[in-house]
Design an enzyme around this catalytic site. Sequence first.
Site, PDB file in Angstrom:
ATOM      1  N   HIS A  66       0.788  -1.323   0.021  1.00 23.83           N
ATOM      2  CA  HIS A  66      -0.026  -0.023  -0.022  1.00 23.83           C
ATOM      3  C   HIS A  66       0.966   1.338   0.122  1.00 23.83           C
ATOM      4  CE1 HIS A  66       0.438  -0.027   4.517  1.00 23.83           C
ATOM      5  NE2 HIS A  66       0.400   1.170   4.276  1.00 23.83           N
ATOM      6  N   ASP A 115      -0.487  -7.608   1.747  1.00 23.60           N
ATOM      7  CA  ASP A 115       0.120  -6.281   1.730  1.00 23.60           C
ATOM      8  C   ASP A 115       1.830  -6.334   1.770  1.00 23.60           C
ATOM      9  OD1 ASP A 115       0.088  -3.582   1.542  1.00 23.60           O
ATOM     10  OD2 ASP A 115      -0.071  -3.154   3.729  1.00 23.60           O
ATOM     11  N   SER A 209       4.770   2.169   7.742  1.00 22.58           N
ATOM     12  CA  SER A 209       4.278   1.088   6.968  1.00 22.58           C
ATOM     13  C   SER A 209       5.493   0.465   6.308  1.00 22.58           C
ATOM     14  CB  SER A 209       3.314   1.674   5.982  1.00 22.58           C
ATOM     15  OG  SER A 209       2.089   1.857   6.549  1.00 22.58           O
TER      16      SER A 209
END
Length: 259
Positions: A66, A115, A209
Amino acid sequence: MHSSVYFVALVILGAAVCAAQPRGRILGGQEAAAHARPYMASVQVNGTHVCGGTLLDEQWVLSAAHCMDGVTDDDSVQVLLGAHSLSAPEPYKRWYDVQSVVPHPGSRPDSLEDDLILFKLSQNASLGPHVRPLPLQYEDKEVEPGTLCDVAGWGVVTHAGRRPDVLHQLRVSIMNRTTCNLRTYHDGVVTINMMCAESNRRDTCRGDSGSPLVCGDAVEGVVTWGSRVCGNGKKPGVYTRVSSYRMWIENITNGNMTS
């Protein structure tokens, strides 16, 4: 650099998912010792840090898929290695252009599953004490609840949104997946390909992230999503389990780009 094109409806749905389960959320930690985590990578778009990553070998960096949402071929994607500070001159830091961006084929902006993304550097990284790969956990076994693991990144460190210039780190306790899936926590959305860590006032946050969750001497997970409010004890941090993706990672890094 990210060439996938998504339908408008998919993007709208993805935005809704992210509103409910915000991505990439180090809060409550401390500054890391300079260059003590030589595997850490800063994934940057147009010169700005967007996500963390893990150096797997001389040419490959693992992060979260992402992180490239909204990035186009007109954007410049680079990976910074050997850094403690994002801005200060340091003798071992170096930016590398990205030759290939390989998201997991199952990753989508409307999904929390799969992800992961791999970045192939345009040239081999110069390895040494300050730039060194970290092995992934390829044994498919659960990390015992209560195990203390480390996560680091250049993400937000206060609720006011302050981003640090230097690497921060945090020790977190692994949470049982069944507990994490209780209605009072993540209500059943955490799959076998994910793992949870407690987040009461100590948590990863925006900009973290893609950073590795390190248990012992191996990467067990990759920061993916959590709470709208970082450090919310009722919304544990969620990580993608790398052992679930061993074959895909090995196939790509060994040259099978169609996997």
